[in-house]
Write a protein that holds these residues in place. Sequence first.
Motif, PDB file in Angstrom:
ATOM      1  N   PRO A   5      51.071   0.420 -65.904  1.00  0.00           N
ATOM      2  CA  PRO A   5      51.975   1.615 -67.135  1.00  0.00           C
ATOM      3  C   PRO A   5      51.374   1.629 -68.436  1.00  0.00           C
ATOM      4  O   PRO A   5      50.497   1.050 -68.323  1.00  0.00           O
ATOM      5  N   GLN A   6      51.179   2.537 -69.059  1.00  0.00           N
ATOM      6  CA  GLN A   6      50.460   3.095 -69.799  1.00  0.00           C
ATOM      7  C   GLN A   6      51.415   3.474 -71.141  1.00  0.00           C
ATOM      8  O   GLN A   6      51.736   5.055 -70.672  1.00  0.00           O
ATOM      9  N   ASN A   7      50.793   4.163 -71.838  1.00  0.00           N
ATOM     10  CA  ASN A   7      51.112   5.927 -73.207  1.00  0.00           C
ATOM     11  C   ASN A   7      50.003   5.154 -73.501  1.00  0.00           C
ATOM     12  O   ASN A   7      48.397   5.098 -73.746  1.00  0.00           O
ATOM     13  N   GLU A   8      49.832   7.404 -73.439  1.00  0.00           N
ATOM     14  CA  GLU A   8      48.154   7.487 -74.237  1.00  0.00           C
ATOM     15  C   GLU A   8      47.860   7.864 -75.405  1.00  0.00           C
ATOM     16  O   GLU A   8      47.027   7.868 -75.489  1.00  0.00           O
ATOM     17  N   ALA A   9      49.026   7.573 -76.089  1.00  0.00           N
ATOM     18  CA  ALA A   9      48.896   6.704 -77.599  1.00  0.00           C
ATOM     19  C   ALA A   9      48.649   5.570 -77.924  1.00  0.00           C
ATOM     20  O   ALA A   9      48.353   5.251 -79.019  1.00  0.00           O
ATOM     21  N   ALA A  10      48.756   4.560 -77.415  1.00  0.00           N
ATOM     22  CA  ALA A  10      48.500   3.247 -76.874  1.00  0.00           C
ATOM     23  C   ALA A  10      46.964   3.162 -77.480  1.00  0.00           C
ATOM     24  O   ALA A  10      45.684   3.941 -76.698  1.00  0.00           O
ATOM     25  N   THR A  11      46.638   2.043 -78.270  1.00  0.00           N
ATOM     26  CA  THR A  11      45.206   1.956 -78.239  1.00  0.00           C
ATOM     27  C   THR A  11      44.761   0.553 -78.025  1.00  0.00           C
ATOM     28  O   THR A  11      43.606   0.264 -78.337  1.00  0.00           O
ATOM     29  N   GLU A  12      45.521  -0.921 -77.580  1.00  0.00           N
ATOM     30  CA  GLU A  12      45.347  -1.402 -77.325  1.00  0.00           C
ATOM     31  C   GLU A  12      45.811  -1.475 -75.219  1.00  0.00           C
ATOM     32  O   GLU A  12      46.183  -1.176 -74.646  1.00  0.00           O
ATOM     33  N   SER A  13      44.560  -2.461 -75.285  1.00  0.00           N
ATOM     34  CA  SER A  13      44.955  -2.620 -73.392  1.00  0.00           C
ATOM     35  C   SER A  13      45.191  -4.844 -73.462  1.00  0.00           C
ATOM     36  O   SER A  13      44.702  -5.328 -74.086  1.00  0.00           O
ATOM     37  N   TYR A  14      45.475  -4.469 -72.409  1.00  0.00           N
ATOM     38  CA  TYR A  14      45.655  -5.458 -72.041  1.00  0.00           C
ATOM     39  C   TYR A  14      44.716  -5.761 -69.995  1.00  0.00           C
ATOM     40  O   TYR A  14      45.524  -5.039 -69.477  1.00  0.00           O
ATOM     41  N   SER A  15      44.077  -6.679 -70.034  1.00  0.00           N
ATOM     42  CA  SER A  15      44.122  -6.930 -68.944  1.00  0.00           C
ATOM     43  C   SER A  15      44.793  -8.135 -67.692  1.00  0.00           C
ATOM     44  O   SER A  15      45.532  -8.913 -68.216  1.00  0.00           O
ATOM     45  N   TYR A  16      44.816  -7.910 -66.540  1.00  0.00           N
ATOM     46  CA  TYR A  16      45.450  -8.272 -65.171  1.00  0.00           C
ATOM     47  C   TYR A  16      44.711  -8.350 -64.064  1.00  0.00           C
ATOM     48  O   TYR A  16      43.826  -7.591 -63.207  1.00  0.00           O
ATOM     49  N   LEU A  17      44.577  -8.984 -63.260  1.00  0.00           N
ATOM     50  CA  LEU A  17      44.771  -9.231 -61.742  1.00  0.00           C
ATOM     51  C   LEU A  17      45.325  -8.165 -61.492  1.00  0.00           C
ATOM     52  O   LEU A  17      46.830  -8.263 -60.695  1.00  0.00           O
ATOM     53  N   GLY A  18      44.435  -6.190 -60.510  1.00  0.00           N
ATOM     54  CA  GLY A  18      45.434  -6.378 -59.707  1.00  0.00           C
ATOM     55  C   GLY A  18      45.020  -5.673 -58.701  1.00  0.00           C
ATOM     56  O   GLY A  18      44.525  -6.606 -58.097  1.00  0.00           O
ATOM     57  N   PRO A  19      45.647  -4.722 -57.878  1.00  0.00           N
ATOM     58  CA  PRO A  19      45.859  -4.004 -58.546  1.00  0.00           C
ATOM     59  C   PRO A  19      48.311  -3.856 -58.455  1.00  0.00           C
ATOM     60  O   PRO A  19      47.845  -4.632 -58.591  1.00  0.00           O
ATOM     61  N   ARG A  20      47.775  -2.676 -58.669  1.00  0.00           N
ATOM     62  CA  ARG A  20      49.744  -2.707 -59.014  1.00  0.00           C
ATOM     63  C   ARG A  20      50.732  -3.629 -57.937  1.00  0.00           C
ATOM     64  O   ARG A  20      50.142  -3.343 -57.195  1.00  0.00           O
ATOM     65  N   GLY A  21      51.807  -4.133 -58.737  1.00  0.00           N
ATOM     66  CA  GLY A  21      52.329  -4.931 -57.545  1.00  0.00           C
ATOM     67  C   GLY A  21      51.982  -5.893 -57.303  1.00  0.00           C
ATOM     68  O   GLY A  21      52.977  -7.371 -56.787  1.00  0.00           O
ATOM     69  N   THR A  22      50.920  -7.078 -57.953  1.00  0.00           N
ATOM     70  CA  THR A  22      50.387  -8.716 -58.410  1.00  0.00           C
ATOM     71  C   THR A  22      51.738  -9.280 -59.076  1.00  0.00           C
ATOM     72  O   THR A  22      52.336  -8.881 -59.938  1.00  0.00           O
ATOM     73  N   PHE A  23      51.486 -10.691 -58.535  1.00  0.00           N
ATOM     74  CA  PHE A  23      52.610 -11.348 -59.088  1.00  0.00           C
ATOM     75  C   PHE A  23      51.938 -11.150 -61.269  1.00  0.00           C
ATOM     76  O   PHE A  23      52.852 -11.574 -61.795  1.00  0.00           O
ATOM     77  N   THR A  24      50.536 -11.100 -60.473  1.00  0.00           N
ATOM     78  CA  THR A  24      49.786 -11.226 -62.584  1.00  0.00           C
ATOM     79  C   THR A  24      50.793 -10.172 -63.352  1.00  0.00           C
ATOM     80  O   THR A  24      51.081 -10.497 -64.740  1.00  0.00           O
ATOM     81  N   GLU A  25      51.004  -8.924 -62.703  1.00  0.00           N
ATOM     82  CA  GLU A  25      51.668  -7.570 -63.260  1.00  0.00           C
ATOM     83  C   GLU A  25      52.869  -7.997 -63.614  1.00  0.00           C
ATOM     84  O   GLU A  25      53.305  -7.802 -65.084  1.00  0.00           O
ATOM     85  N   ALA A  26      53.414  -8.809 -62.205  1.00  0.00           N
ATOM     86  CA  ALA A  26      54.636  -9.560 -63.105  1.00  0.00           C
ATOM     87  C   ALA A  26      54.877 -10.599 -64.320  1.00  0.00           C
ATOM     88  O   ALA A  26      55.866  -9.794 -64.934  1.00  0.00           O
ATOM     89  N   ALA A  27      54.131 -10.684 -64.150  1.00  0.00           N
ATOM     90  CA  ALA A  27      53.467 -11.714 -65.676  1.00  0.00           C
ATOM     91  C   ALA A  27      53.305 -10.895 -66.593  1.00  0.00           C
ATOM     92  O   ALA A  27      54.742 -10.485 -67.910  1.00  0.00           O
ATOM     93  N   LEU A  28      52.742 -10.183 -66.719  1.00  0.00           N
ATOM     94  CA  LEU A  28      52.203  -9.305 -67.981  1.00  0.00           C
ATOM     95  C   LEU A  28      53.810  -8.527 -68.348  1.00  0.00           C
ATOM     96  O   LEU A  28      53.899  -7.815 -70.099  1.00  0.00           O
ATOM     97  N   ALA A  29      54.640  -7.777 -67.309  1.00  0.00           N
ATOM     98  CA  ALA A  29      55.439  -7.491 -67.486  1.00  0.00           C
ATOM     99  C   ALA A  29      56.160  -7.957 -68.424  1.00  0.00           C
ATOM    100  O   ALA A  29      57.089  -7.420 -69.550  1.00  0.00           O
TER     101      ALA A  29
END
Length: 320
Positions: A5-29
């Motif tokens: 998930p992203q916003n075109e106006a966003a200027t900050e990034s967060y890295s996570y172990l992907g791809p989408r659907g991982t437990f890491t993404e669930a933590a970042l959420a």
Amino acid sequence: MSDAPQNEAATESYSYLGPRGTFTEAALAQVPDARGKIWRSVNNVGEALDDVVAGRSVAAMIAIENSIEGGVNATQDALAKIPNLRIVGEYLVKVQFVLVAKPGTTLADVKVVNAHPVAYTQCHHWLDANLPSHGHIPATSNVAAAASLFDNDLADAAVAPPGIVDHYDLDVLAENIGDNDNAVTRFVLVSKTTAIPPRTGADKTSLIVELPDDRAGALLELLEQFSTRGVNMSLLESRPIGDALGRYRFVIDADGHILDERVADSLLGVRRFSPKVIFLGSYPRADKAPIEYIPRYDDDVFIEARDWLRGVISGEPDAS
């Protein structure tokens, strides 16, 4: 471009172990500050932390401990070797697994299973009982295990997170195949910031400490820096330093915040004892459980003791 998930106006990034659907993404959420920002999907812990060091991301979400397998060695070793990183928060994700396959596949058709090694270990009792002759192909992540079913025919099924069917056209052959219903993975958000989150009374302080030498009593001396000040350690794991046999560093989680007098005094003792101490951060506990300690280790006791010593040195009359 991120696949999360992203916003075109966003200027900050967060890295996570992907791809989408991982437990890491669930933590970042679970991170409020990450909402609406760019999420960078990466392949491993090293790449996630490199994003932070290089400034491509403001923080990275990485797994550091599992309630079944213990500490994540790759994460612990990376934090020991990459300087100037801080843990600014921790997040818990309940770990559940399903067995999935391409549509039309039945459980009887499964001869080979693709699974991340940690996931495979946590499901091996179910797999051995229900697929006694199965083979195993390791995957780089739980989602990659499922995605590989579309890349080749080497595996017939995959162990994956329950939400995988939201991202891939797969059938669920079996649910809740994990061997422990209480399995939880602990994730930490890592940044380059030196600002320490304010103490909440439900905090954790993380360190990596090297023993000064390989001798009898060295580990006990390290542990005493905490026990004599009433500080509980919720995690203590050893990792080889790698330069010689018998040389170890210890990953430590201590209950409390660096601004707690008992914790600060413990860290001073550790620093006097150890040739290398890496302060990884003080941050709120994910479970928000208040830290319990014996009243004689309260902040006021440490402060009064220092005032008493100062008075003795300055020649003040003994008020007691």
